[in-house]
Design an enzyme around this catalytic site. Sequence first.
Site, mmCIF file in Angstrom:
data_model
loop_
_atom_site.group_PDB
_atom_site.id
_atom_site.type_symbol
_atom_site.label_atom_id
_atom_site.label_comp_id
_atom_site.label_asym_id
_atom_site.label_seq_id
_atom_site.Cartn_x
_atom_site.Cartn_y
_atom_site.Cartn_z
ATOM 1 N N HIS A 35 -113.322 -22.395 -21.953
ATOM 2 C CA HIS A 35 -114.330 -22.183 -22.865
ATOM 3 C C HIS A 35 -115.519 -23.084 -22.160
ATOM 4 O O HIS A 35 -116.342 -23.466 -23.182
ATOM 5 C CB HIS A 35 -114.016 -22.500 -24.215
ATOM 6 N N THR A 36 -115.473 -23.456 -21.166
ATOM 7 C CA THR A 36 -116.677 -24.366 -20.641
ATOM 8 C C THR A 36 -117.664 -23.657 -20.040
ATOM 9 O O THR A 36 -118.734 -23.965 -19.891
ATOM 10 C CB THR A 36 -116.114 -25.576 -19.710
ATOM 11 N N ASP A 37 -117.323 -22.364 -19.446
ATOM 12 C CA ASP A 37 -118.030 -21.509 -18.562
ATOM 13 C C ASP A 37 -119.526 -21.163 -19.433
ATOM 14 O O ASP A 37 -120.430 -21.178 -18.854
ATOM 15 C CB ASP A 37 -117.291 -20.161 -17.911
ATOM 16 N N SER A 68 -105.734 5.362 -7.835
ATOM 17 C CA SER A 68 -105.007 4.019 -8.002
ATOM 18 C C SER A 68 -103.607 4.246 -7.886
ATOM 19 O O SER A 68 -103.162 5.222 -8.781
ATOM 20 C CB SER A 68 -105.501 3.196 -9.140
ATOM 21 N N SER A 130 -106.518 -8.732 -13.002
ATOM 22 C CA SER A 130 -106.696 -7.985 -12.415
ATOM 23 C C SER A 130 -107.793 -7.059 -12.240
ATOM 24 O O SER A 130 -108.118 -6.430 -11.359
ATOM 25 C CB SER A 130 -105.397 -6.746 -12.674
ATOM 26 N N GLU A 163 -118.288 -5.440 -14.963
ATOM 27 C CA GLU A 163 -117.414 -5.630 -15.985
ATOM 28 C C GLU A 163 -118.198 -5.851 -17.185
ATOM 29 O O GLU A 163 -117.865 -5.241 -18.183
ATOM 30 C CB GLU A 163 -116.675 -7.031 -15.817
ATOM 31 N N ASP A 175 -113.820 -15.376 -12.949
ATOM 32 C CA ASP A 175 -113.039 -14.644 -12.354
ATOM 33 C C ASP A 175 -113.492 -13.989 -10.841
ATOM 34 O O ASP A 175 -112.446 -14.330 -9.931
ATOM 35 C CB ASP A 175 -112.533 -13.468 -13.119
ATOM 36 N N TYR A 227 -112.914 -15.440 -30.040
ATOM 37 C CA TYR A 227 -113.910 -15.853 -29.009
ATOM 38 C C TYR A 227 -115.418 -15.811 -29.469
ATOM 39 O O TYR A 227 -116.074 -16.876 -29.115
ATOM 40 C CB TYR A 227 -113.664 -14.722 -27.903
HETATM 41 P P1 ADP Z 1 -106.748 -8.762 -16.816
HETATM 42 O O1 ADP Z 1 -107.873 -8.852 -16.043
HETATM 43 O O2 ADP Z 1 -106.226 -9.948 -17.240
HETATM 44 O O3 ADP Z 1 -105.720 -8.042 -15.996
HETATM 45 P P2 ADP Z 1 -108.304 -6.819 -18.214
HETATM 46 O O4 ADP Z 1 -108.007 -6.081 -19.426
HETATM 47 O O5 ADP Z 1 -109.550 -7.299 -17.954
HETATM 48 O O6 ADP Z 1 -107.028 -7.626 -18.007
HETATM 49 O O7 ADP Z 1 -108.276 -5.721 -16.813
HETATM 50 C C1 ADP Z 1 -107.018 -4.819 -17.028
HETATM 51 C C2 ADP Z 1 -107.493 -3.376 -16.622
HETATM 52 O O8 ADP Z 1 -108.191 -3.206 -15.208
HETATM 53 C C3 ADP Z 1 -106.651 -2.316 -16.587
HETATM 54 O O9 ADP Z 1 -106.341 -1.588 -17.992
HETATM 55 C C4 ADP Z 1 -107.228 -1.256 -15.685
HETATM 56 O O10 ADP Z 1 -108.164 -0.438 -16.406
HETATM 57 C C5 ADP Z 1 -108.003 -1.925 -14.666
HETATM 58 N N1 ADP Z 1 -107.230 -2.336 -13.515
HETATM 59 C C6 ADP Z 1 -106.813 -3.443 -13.077
HETATM 60 N N2 ADP Z 1 -106.097 -3.230 -12.038
HETATM 61 C C7 ADP Z 1 -105.926 -2.049 -11.827
HETATM 62 C C8 ADP Z 1 -105.471 -0.862 -10.664
HETATM 63 N N3 ADP Z 1 -104.810 -1.683 -9.745
HETATM 64 N N4 ADP Z 1 -105.612 0.325 -10.630
HETATM 65 C C9 ADP Z 1 -106.489 0.651 -11.755
HETATM 66 N N5 ADP Z 1 -106.802 -0.041 -12.595
HETATM 67 C C10 ADP Z 1 -106.833 -1.190 -12.860
HETATM 68 MG MG MG Z 2 -109.750 -9.357 -16.924
#
Ligand code: ADP
Ligand code: MG
Length: 385
Positions: A35-37, A68, A130, A163, A175, A227
């Site tokens: 929470h510094t960003d 995917s 992810s 995003e 990130d 948040y």
């Molecule tokens: P985090 O970033 O912590 O993993 P988020 O909710 O920010 O969680 O992002 C997750 C979402 O990103 C998934 O629900 C999906 O929509 C998308 N995503 C992430 N990785 C993939 C992948 N390999 N293929 C398809 N969609 C993905």
């Molecule tokens: Mg995320």
Amino acid sequence: MTVPAGLADRFADLSGEPPVGIWSAPGRANLIGEHTDYNNGFVLPFAIDDRTWCAARANDVGLLRVASTAQPSTHSVAVAQLDSVGFEGWSGYALGVAWALHSMGQDLTDAPGIDILIDSTVPLGAGLSSSAALESAVAIALNDLWNLGLDRMTLAKVGQLAENGAIGAPTGIMDQVATLFGQEDHAVLLDCASLRTTAVPLHLEAHGLSLLVMDSKVKHAHADGGYASRREACERGARAMGVPFLRDLTVADLTRAREVLDDETFRRVRHVVTENDRVLATVEALSTVGPDAIGSLLLASHTSMRDDFEISVPEIDTAVEAAMDAGALGARLTGGGFGGSAVALVPTARKDKIADAVRTACAEHAFAEPEILDVSPAQGARCDQ
Ligand code: ADP
Ligand code: MG
């Protein structure tokens, strides 16, 4: 981590021809700086060894087409129509990158369509980003295939805009920076005011240390509201103290802050001000003494988030305490809070015992069994082949 076997073949099955390249970007965890960003402060994340791969090839039909292995749906958009596009589901993270490039003024008039197949070992939605791994893998692939010549900080901004704008998640740039600037056995110091990045050597292996990420599996229903209210408290605190951002206060200002602010706002401010200090102290300790010296800073960060910022939950507190009791050097909540994960710095020789102790403690409290991952700070986004 190497390219998953069969990815090029699966791409060829879908697209008719093999990919011209495979690019990848890692997930990330935050070592310290929570929470510094958005207060223009400091964060110290690292890229992890789980990665998201993007196999790609230009096509001659003018379409960006994404698939995917983690999702049943495939999506496409015409490169010429990136102005007016609503994104469905996960495609916003991938097609949104092209939209963001266009929105930031890249001329894509002559850019060919691209076929993309995504594969990943980063767990989805576990707080290891992810989302940024996906955005950054696609961003470096498009940067190469479209010959855009953009630098990594610009690609980080592109991922963040995807995003924020295509998904609608009000996230900062940490990130994307971690996933693009990470290096093996290093953390990335990011100054959120100047966007200056510095690679910080960790020397974990040389000191017999490992990092564990402990996913509590708790997804708190109040995370969004919590948040937003923390951000408001920080803005209120900065205004009352007469500074643009809490970054502009030092620990010495806290005496005056206690007089000027109500108790709750004061504690929110104290977290941010001391957390910025701890990030810089961590960097200093790493460069002068080594990773054995940062455990107490990690634990102090956790205490500050638990008591002052009030964003921890019993499941995370239990994991942190159990890890410390079993011999961790330090442990703390990582990520936005209200659930999610904790990170622990542990002697490699004790990591299985510490993981077991955390599982046992969570079972004794009848909490969900945490998922415990051994993460190694790894290289950022790259072209793999
Ligand atoms: P985090 O970033 O912590 O993993 P988020 O909710 O920010 O969680 O992002 C997750 C979402 O990103 C998934 O629900 C999906 O929509 C998308 N995503 C992430 N990785 C993939 C992948 N390999 N293929 C398809 N969609 C993905
Ligand atoms: Mg995320």
